[in-house]
Write a protein that holds these residues in place. Structure first.
Motif, PDB file in Angstrom:
ATOM      1  N   VAL A  74       0.850  -1.180   0.000  1.00 51.30           N
ATOM      2  CA  VAL A  74       0.000   0.000   0.000  1.00 51.30           C
ATOM      3  C   VAL A  74       0.884   1.227   0.000  1.00 51.30           C
ATOM      4  O   VAL A  74       1.823   1.328   0.778  1.00 51.30           O
ATOM      5  CB  VAL A  74      -0.911   0.017   1.256  1.00 51.30           C
ATOM      6  N   ALA A  75       0.591   2.161  -0.873  1.00 55.68           N
ATOM      7  CA  ALA A  75       1.369   3.388  -0.925  1.00 55.68           C
ATOM      8  C   ALA A  75       0.921   4.312   0.198  1.00 55.68           C
ATOM      9  O   ALA A  75      -0.263   4.426   0.491  1.00 55.68           O
ATOM     10  CB  ALA A  75       1.192   4.069  -2.273  1.00 55.68           C
ATOM     11  N   ALA A  97       5.906   2.947  -1.226  1.00 57.66           N
ATOM     12  CA  ALA A  97       5.200   1.734  -0.817  1.00 57.66           C
ATOM     13  C   ALA A  97       5.720   1.239   0.523  1.00 57.66           C
ATOM     14  O   ALA A  97       6.918   1.315   0.803  1.00 57.66           O
ATOM     15  CB  ALA A  97       5.370   0.663  -1.877  1.00 57.66           C
ATOM     16  N   GLY A  98       4.823   0.748   1.344  1.00 56.45           N
ATOM     17  CA  GLY A  98       5.209   0.183   2.630  1.00 56.45           C
ATOM     18  C   GLY A  98       5.824  -1.197   2.454  1.00 56.45           C
ATOM     19  O   GLY A  98       5.683  -1.830   1.402  1.00 56.45           O
ATOM     20  N   ASP A  99       6.497  -1.656   3.464  1.00 52.94           N
ATOM     21  CA  ASP A  99       7.148  -2.964   3.436  1.00 52.94           C
ATOM     22  C   ASP A  99       6.257  -3.977   4.142  1.00 52.94           C
ATOM     23  O   ASP A  99       6.086  -3.913   5.356  1.00 52.94           O
ATOM     24  CB  ASP A  99       8.516  -2.867   4.116  1.00 52.94           C
ATOM     25  N   PRO A 100       5.664  -4.918   3.401  1.00 55.45           N
ATOM     26  CA  PRO A 100       4.748  -5.883   4.024  1.00 55.45           C
ATOM     27  C   PRO A 100       5.407  -6.731   5.102  1.00 55.45           C
ATOM     28  O   PRO A 100       4.730  -7.226   5.999  1.00 55.45           O
ATOM     29  CB  PRO A 100       4.287  -6.763   2.869  1.00 55.45           C
ATOM     30  N   ALA A 110       3.346   1.287  11.009  1.00 59.50           N
ATOM     31  CA  ALA A 110       3.161   2.442  10.138  1.00 59.50           C
ATOM     32  C   ALA A 110       4.480   3.194  10.027  1.00 59.50           C
ATOM     33  O   ALA A 110       5.383   2.984  10.840  1.00 59.50           O
ATOM     34  CB  ALA A 110       2.090   3.365  10.728  1.00 59.50           C
ATOM     35  N   PRO A 111       4.575   4.095   9.041  1.00 56.38           N
ATOM     36  CA  PRO A 111       5.766   4.945   8.959  1.00 56.38           C
ATOM     37  C   PRO A 111       5.927   5.767  10.239  1.00 56.38           C
ATOM     38  O   PRO A 111       4.954   6.010  10.964  1.00 56.38           O
ATOM     39  CB  PRO A 111       5.475   5.859   7.762  1.00 56.38           C
ATOM     40  N   VAL A 149       1.838   9.648  15.908  1.00 59.38           N
ATOM     41  CA  VAL A 149       0.482  10.162  16.113  1.00 59.38           C
ATOM     42  C   VAL A 149      -0.431   9.057  16.633  1.00 59.38           C
ATOM     43  O   VAL A 149      -1.185   9.250  17.585  1.00 59.38           O
ATOM     44  CB  VAL A 149      -0.073  10.761  14.802  1.00 59.38           C
ATOM     45  N   LEU A 150      -0.353   7.882  16.012  1.00 57.75           N
ATOM     46  CA  LEU A 150      -1.212   6.772  16.430  1.00 57.75           C
ATOM     47  C   LEU A 150      -0.888   6.298  17.841  1.00 57.75           C
ATOM     48  O   LEU A 150      -1.794   5.966  18.617  1.00 57.75           O
ATOM     49  CB  LEU A 150      -1.096   5.615  15.447  1.00 57.75           C
TER      50      LEU A 150
END
Length: 72
Positions: free
Chosen positions: A2-3, A9-12, A37-38, A44-45
């Motif tokens: 997912v971008a 793109a994220g690393d699965p 997440a990045p 934030v999360l």
């Protein structure tokens, strides 16, 4: 993959690594939530989750059922 908002793109494998880490963590020591997440989103999360946990613990304590807030 997912971008993210920045187009990268994220690393699965980060998700599978997080799952493995959770499985290897003993009962009672596992976090209520795990953020994958990045870095900017993670901060934030994690702040949001901390506030949600603190609030839930206080509400459950007021209701007399604070055992539901205990680590699993």
């Amino acid at each position: 993959m997912v971008a993210h908002g920045n187009g990268v793109a994220g690393d699965p494998s980060e998700v599978s690594d997080a799952v493995v880490a959770l499985v290897e963590t003993p009962n009672g020591k596992r976090p209520r939530r795990t953020v994958v997440a990045p870095a900017a989103q993670r901060m934030v999360l994690e702040a949001f989750n901390h506030t949600a946990d603190t609030t839930a613990t206080a509400v459950l304590g007021e209701m007399g059922v604070s055992a539901f807030a205990a680590p699993r």
